[in-house]
Design a protein around this motif. Structure first.
Motif, PDB file in Angstrom:
ATOM      1  N   GLN A 188       0.837  -1.201   0.000  1.00 15.32           N
ATOM      2  CA  GLN A 188       0.000   0.000   0.000  1.00 15.32           C
ATOM      3  C   GLN A 188       0.874   1.255   0.000  1.00 15.32           C
ATOM      4  OE1 GLN A 188      -3.558  -0.544   0.108  1.00 15.32           O
ATOM      5  NE2 GLN A 188      -3.491   1.556  -0.689  1.00 15.32           N
ATOM      6  N   LYS A 191       1.961   1.675  -3.619  1.00 11.98           N
ATOM      7  CA  LYS A 191       0.902   1.358  -4.583  1.00 11.98           C
ATOM      8  C   LYS A 191       1.058   2.116  -5.901  1.00 11.98           C
ATOM      9  CE  LYS A 191      -4.123   1.094  -5.133  1.00 11.98           C
ATOM     10  NZ  LYS A 191      -5.442   1.267  -4.465  1.00 11.98           N
ATOM     11  N   ASP A 200      -4.417  -4.261  -8.758  1.00 12.11           N
ATOM     12  CA  ASP A 200      -5.657  -5.036  -8.638  1.00 12.11           C
ATOM     13  C   ASP A 200      -5.474  -6.171  -7.624  1.00 12.11           C
ATOM     14  OD1 ASP A 200      -6.844  -3.452 -10.543  1.00 12.11           O
ATOM     15  OD2 ASP A 200      -6.467  -4.846 -12.204  1.00 12.11           O
ATOM     16  N   GLU A 203      -5.863  -5.521  -3.832  1.00  8.93           N
ATOM     17  CA  GLU A 203      -7.219  -5.574  -3.278  1.00  8.93           C
ATOM     18  C   GLU A 203      -7.717  -7.015  -3.154  1.00  8.93           C
ATOM     19  OE1 GLU A 203      -8.493  -2.773  -2.250  1.00  8.93           O
ATOM     20  OE2 GLU A 203      -6.818  -1.614  -3.085  1.00  8.93           O
ATOM     21  N   ARG A 204      -7.332  -7.857  -4.116  1.00  4.03           N
ATOM     22  CA  ARG A 204      -7.929  -9.195  -4.201  1.00  4.03           C
ATOM     23  C   ARG A 204      -7.052 -10.296  -3.622  1.00  4.03           C
ATOM     24  NH1 ARG A 204      -8.066 -11.181  -8.944  1.00  4.03           N
ATOM     25  NH2 ARG A 204      -6.751  -9.756 -10.118  1.00  4.03           N
TER      26      ARG A 204
END
Length: 443
Positions: A188, A191, A200, A203-204
């Motif tokens: 983060q 990022k 992507d 987040e996943r």
């Protein structure tokens, strides 16, 4: 009349024939032989399953589920998917068939799988894998046994040289969660400098950023915290038991602290056997412990560990494929002799000798064909042989030809087959003697 257009194969599929088929079959037969040595039971799974089997087990947000699965609605309105891997289907079968009573359960299978991805060397949209799983064993010894199985398979295929076992631990649930939080915080903070795919994944599926191939991601991934700082004492002990077991079995390994499995149900051991002999597609066998998978399919918490290997990729690594030549060529001379040839061939095959009838063409060409296929001997049936009930038996190695009945032919063939085996044994012993002489008496 318009010319009929011949249908072409679907992109990403293959027709396997000739030497490729021999390689494929050799991999499968070796796998079947080795899995019996370890007491793994064979199992066959449906080629398609309810889509939920893979969506729940692989995760709705993974690339396999979102981009690569062949899913369709059948005539009853149910969503079905061609299997993209074996483990989820085996786990479903374990639950729906009540196989819990057999735990710990050691299972193996092989067959076709389907993923819609870009075809390349060694990778197809319909591809084939070997698969081995141990369900219901939570101790490190199960991981060791599976890794020993994999290591022996590669050795017996003759492809272990240049293949390295890379090993890591993902820790227990507590360790993994703590590490995941640290990784998210690290990524983060960087990022803005990550690739779009890695943004992507943040987040996943943040763990997948660690093995990103994007150049801009590598410095950020390489500077991310290692899991070792977050391992519980139990997780450290488990990993130590795995590595000690591998050392005791003589299985070479090296630590790769960046080797991950992105899905939350993976625990403890993760591993890959990798090589640089296949270009970019360097992994030939991979697996890990997935203690949370069966629970994600609605079952009780059940420990499990497994691996899968691509049959095509293993076949590509084989140096030479052992030949299985036809042992006997049968040459009937005339129509009446052809019926006799069928009878003789049937009797020989019933005695476990491979035989092929060459019933047409000039005699010299048929003899040449017998030599080409590597036959040990030729059986000739003409008018005189029909009258006597015997056959002419010609040893192609010595040129010796004698008239024999079929029972005597079978005896001769056993002698020939064993002499072939002894020749191979003598050659191996000679090589061994030379190696010993080179090593010297002290060694």
């Amino acid at each position: 009349m318009a010319k009929i257009q011949t249908p072409q194969p679907v992109r990403g599929t293959q027709d396997i024939f000739g030497e490729d088929q021999e390689r494929f079959q050799h991999v499968v037969e070796t796998f079947e032989r080795v899995r019996r040595l370890y007491g793994f039971k064979g199992v066959q799974m449906p080629v398609f399953e309810p889509t939920s089997v893979f969506a729940r087990s692989l995760g709705e947000t993974t690339d396999v589920v979102s981009k690569e699965m062949y899913s369709f609605e059948d005539r009853g309105g149910d969503s079905l998917t061609l299997r993209p891997e074996f483990t989820a289907g085996i786990s479903r079968a374990f639950l729906t068939n009540g196989w819990q009573q057999h735990m710990p359960l050691k299972l193996s299978t092989h067959g076709p799988l389907f993923r819609y991805e870009r075809p390349q060397k060694g990778r197809y949209r319909q591809f084939h894998q070997l698969d081995a799983e141990i369900i219901g064993a939570g101790e490190a010894a199960a991981d060791v046994e599976l890794l020993c199985f994999a290591d022996q398979l590669l050795k017996e295929l003759g492809i272990a040289d240049g293949v390295t076992l890379q090993l890591n631990t993902l820790g227990d649930a507590e360790s993994r969660d703590a590490w995941r939080d640290a990784l998210v915080a690290h990524f983060q903070a960087h990022k803005a400098n990550l690739s779009k795919d890695s943004q992507d994944r943040l987040e996943r599926n943040p763990l997948r950023i660690l093995d990103s191939k994007e150049r801009q991601d590598r410095p950020i991934a390489d500077s991310a915290p290692d899991i070792d700082a977050y391992l519980s004492s139990e997780a450290k002990e488990f990993f130590a038991e795995v590595t000690e077991g591998l050392d005791a079995c003589g299985v070479a390994w090296e630590r790769n602290s960046r080797l991950v499995r992105g899905l939350d149900y993976y625990r403890h051991t993760a591993f890959e056997f990798v090589t640089d002999r296949l270009g970019a597609q360097g992994t030939v066998l991979a697996g890990g412990r997935y203690d949370g998978l069966i629970e994600s399919l609605g079952g009780p918490a059940t420990p499990a560990v497994g691996w899968a290997a691509g049959i095509e990729r293993l076949g590509m690594l084989l140096a030479d494929v052992p030949a299985n030549p036809i042992e006997l060529a049968i040459l009937p001379m005339g129509e009446t002799a052809s019926a006799k040839a069928l009878s003789v061939a049937s009797e020989l095959r019933g005695s476990q000798f491979s035989a092929e009838i060459f019933g047409s063409g000039k005699f010299k060409k048929r003899m040449a064909r017998a030599n080409q296929i590597g036959a040990l001997a030729v059986i000739i049936i003409g008018e005189d042989e029909l009258a006597s009930g015997n056959v002419q038996f010609k040893n192609l190695a010595t040129g010796e030809q004698t008239e024999l009945d079929v029972a005597a032919v079978i005896e001769k063939m056993w002698d020939l087959r064993f002499s072939e085996d002894l020749d191979k044994l003598d050659a191996n012993l000679t090589d061994l003697e030379q190696e010993v002489a080179q090593l010297g008496e002290a060694d």
